[in-house]
Design a protein around this motif. Sequence first.
Motif, short mmCIF file in Angstrom:
data_model
loop_
_atom_site.label_atom_id
_atom_site.label_comp_id
_atom_site.label_asym_id
_atom_site.label_seq_id
_atom_site.Cartn_x
_atom_site.Cartn_y
_atom_site.Cartn_z
N CYS A 89 -10.11 3.48 -0.11
CA CYS A 89 -9.64 4.57 -0.40
C CYS A 89 -10.95 5.46 -1.10
O CYS A 89 -11.37 5.00 -2.18
N PHE A 90 -11.59 6.42 -0.91
CA PHE A 90 -12.81 7.23 -1.23
C PHE A 90 -12.47 8.81 -1.72
O PHE A 90 -11.60 9.36 -0.97
N ARG A 91 -12.99 9.00 -2.94
CA ARG A 91 -13.02 10.32 -3.07
C ARG A 91 -14.20 11.18 -2.89
O ARG A 91 -15.34 10.61 -2.64
N GLU A 92 -13.97 12.42 -2.41
CA GLU A 92 -15.07 13.26 -1.85
C GLU A 92 -16.14 12.65 -0.95
O GLU A 92 -17.30 12.69 -1.07
N SER A 93 -15.64 11.93 0.00
CA SER A 93 -16.63 11.46 1.03
C SER A 93 -16.61 12.51 2.17
O SER A 93 -15.67 13.19 2.22
N LEU A 147 -9.62 13.10 -0.70
CA LEU A 147 -9.40 11.77 -0.47
C LEU A 147 -9.40 11.26 0.91
O LEU A 147 -8.69 12.06 1.71
N CYS A 148 -9.67 10.01 1.22
CA CYS A 148 -9.71 9.60 2.54
C CYS A 148 -9.46 7.92 2.53
O CYS A 148 -10.23 7.39 1.65
N VAL A 149 -8.79 7.54 3.40
CA VAL A 149 -8.44 5.97 3.53
C VAL A 149 -9.21 5.59 4.89
O VAL A 149 -8.84 6.28 5.87
N VAL A 150 -9.96 4.62 4.67
CA VAL A 150 -10.65 4.04 6.01
C VAL A 150 -10.60 2.68 6.06
O VAL A 150 -10.25 1.94 5.01
N THR A 151 -10.96 2.11 7.22
CA THR A 151 -10.88 0.65 7.31
C THR A 151 -12.31 0.11 6.68
O THR A 151 -13.41 0.97 6.60
#
Length: 202
Positions: A66-70, A84-88
């Motif tokens: 989980c990343f902020r401000e990507s 926020l975004c959730v990636v593999t």
Amino acid sequence: MVTTPVTSITFEEYLTYDDGSDFHYELVDGKLELMNPPTIEHFLIVDFLDTALKAEIKRCNYTWLCFRESGLRTGRNRYKLTDLCVVTLEQARELLNASAVFESPPLLIVEVVSPESLKRDYRYKRSEYAALEVPEYWIVDPLETKVSVLLLEHGLYEETVFTTTQQIVSRTFPELAIPAAHFVNAVDQIFTAGNLNQGRRD
């Protein structure tokens, strides 16, 4: 939202653009658009959700991050900055030594609404994320005290709105249980996180 003096810039130029300031920009049809600094309420809500999602990822042993401000490329000369975004893990590994701008759809994107981002979050990002086939998109709206969960179905988002009397239901995180105190449910917790007068509840 203020448009910068730059009249035209490509996506590749955007990746290395530096005007000497600490401002953040999104790219819209080749034009830089300045993002206003977030409020403290915004920071607290994002922090609360970031902590909750990371805890659920760890609990379920998902190979996700989980990343902020990507960043997210949504078109030829279009770029969005996500709250926020959730990636593999595989998606993150591809960008390990590159700018954190994803070109493949994240599993989940969360945007927190502010007065100046209403159209951007509800309309523009909704259509661009759907076109990119982002499977789940949350619009967290402290102005209306509600959370809209949008699930991609046949290229279009099906929307469910959750208010402070309801528990959020997520397809990406089907067992998500945001900590609640007494009768405070998930949505209440999100907005309590942004209220300094009441303080944080665990």
